[in-house]
Design a protein around this motif. Structure first.
Motif, short mmCIF file in Angstrom:
data_model
loop_
_atom_site.label_atom_id
_atom_site.label_comp_id
_atom_site.label_asym_id
_atom_site.label_seq_id
_atom_site.Cartn_x
_atom_site.Cartn_y
_atom_site.Cartn_z
N HIS A 238 77.03 41.49 19.99
CA HIS A 238 75.71 41.38 19.40
C HIS A 238 74.95 40.17 19.97
O HIS A 238 73.75 40.25 20.24
CB HIS A 238 75.80 41.27 17.88
CG HIS A 238 76.17 42.56 17.20
ND1 HIS A 238 77.49 42.92 17.01
CD2 HIS A 238 75.41 43.56 16.71
CE1 HIS A 238 77.52 44.10 16.40
NE2 HIS A 238 76.28 44.51 16.21
N SER B 132 74.30 49.82 16.50
CA SER B 132 73.06 49.06 16.37
C SER B 132 72.30 49.12 17.68
O SER B 132 72.87 49.37 18.74
CB SER B 132 73.36 47.60 16.01
OG SER B 132 74.14 47.50 14.85
N THR C 290 68.37 46.54 15.00
CA THR C 290 68.31 47.62 14.00
C THR C 290 69.73 48.08 13.76
O THR C 290 70.40 48.58 14.67
CB THR C 290 67.45 48.80 14.51
OG1 THR C 290 66.15 48.32 14.88
CG2 THR C 290 67.30 49.84 13.41
N TYR C 291 70.21 47.91 12.52
CA TYR C 291 71.61 48.17 12.21
C TYR C 291 71.88 49.61 11.80
O TYR C 291 71.00 50.29 11.28
CB TYR C 291 72.06 47.26 11.05
CG TYR C 291 71.92 45.79 11.30
CD1 TYR C 291 72.92 45.09 11.98
CD2 TYR C 291 70.81 45.08 10.87
CE1 TYR C 291 72.79 43.73 12.20
CE2 TYR C 291 70.68 43.72 11.09
CZ TYR C 291 71.68 43.05 11.75
OH TYR C 291 71.55 41.72 11.99
#
Length: 250
Positions: A195, A220, A228-229
């Protein structure tokens, strides 16, 4: 110094505030509002200093205000770099070919398979801004995007499973790529390396980066330094079509 003279003396400060706010707003709206609050606070402190005769406070505030353009350049260096790169990049191509639609479907199939098996993945969809100057490590592949190829790359025993794959102009061009990690101190500590790498690249380019968490199996999507998960397939398909420039047929 009377109140009228103090107010007149602040005209340059307010003008600088307006210019700084306008520049910041053009770059990033959320940061612009914070900067506006800071500049207004500086102006009020300067006003109080002028009225009360504390000239040293006024001098310090004036120095800070004059230095604001430099501070803006430091704060928004990533955005400015991205804007400069975008100004000299290729014209975006909107595809009407089934090949890009097939690419999206192959990506979805691979992500579904890997999510069920809790296999982590990091997939970069290159758009207008080239990233060759950012990514210096990776294995050249230049192959058609297939779910089988993606699955084989991200299998835990694959020597390049920890890196990212790059998809550009409808092909998987590189694998095992190391992306720059975001240096944003506000990033949640719960974020893993994938991430942080996705955020880091999105801060320097207009790429869409798909992240599949091996811990949760959730997908995501990162773009423009925002995550945006837990995307559903319908929304993920729409965003990937947008990233790859697939035109909706009528």
């Amino acid at each position: 110094m009377d109140f009228t003279a103090a107010v007149m003396g602040l005209s340059d400060t307010f003008l600088m505030t307006a210019l700084v706010f306008g520049c910041a707003l053009a770059i990033r709206r959320d940061a612009a509002m914070r900067l506006l609050a800071i500049m207004v606070l500086f102006s009020l402190i300067s006003l109080v200093g002028r009225i009360t005769g504390f000239s040293s406070i006024v001098r310090v505030i004036n120095i800070l205000v004059i230095s604001t353009p430099v501070l803006l350049a430091v704060i928004f260096q990533s955005d400015l770099r991205r804007a400069l790169l975008a100004s000299r990049t290729r014209t975006p191509v909107v595809s009407e070919f089934d090949g890009d639609i097939e690419t999206v479907e192959e990506l979805l199939k691979a992500l579904t398979d890997m999510a069920e098996k809790r296999i982590g993945a990091l997939i970069v969809l290159v758009r207008q801004i080239p990233i060759d100057h950012i990514i210096h490590v990776g294995t050249q592949i230049d192959a058609k995007v297939t779910s089988e190829l993606l699955n084989s790359i991200f299998l835990p025993y694959s020597p390049i499973h920890d890196g990212a794959v790059i998809i550009e102009t409808g092909k998987l061009t590189k694998a095992g790529c190391l992306l720059p990690l975001s240096q944003n101190p506000d990033i949640a500590k719960s974020f893993g390396t994938r991430h942080r790498a996705a955020l880091g690249l999105s801060e320097l380019s207009d790429c869409y980066v798909v992240v599949l968490s091996e811990e949760t199996g959730k997908i995501s999507l990162v773009h423009d330094a925002k995550i945006t998960y837990d995307l559903e397939h319908t929304e993920l398909r729409r965003l990937m079509k947008k990233a790859l420039g697939v035109k909706r047929r009528t």
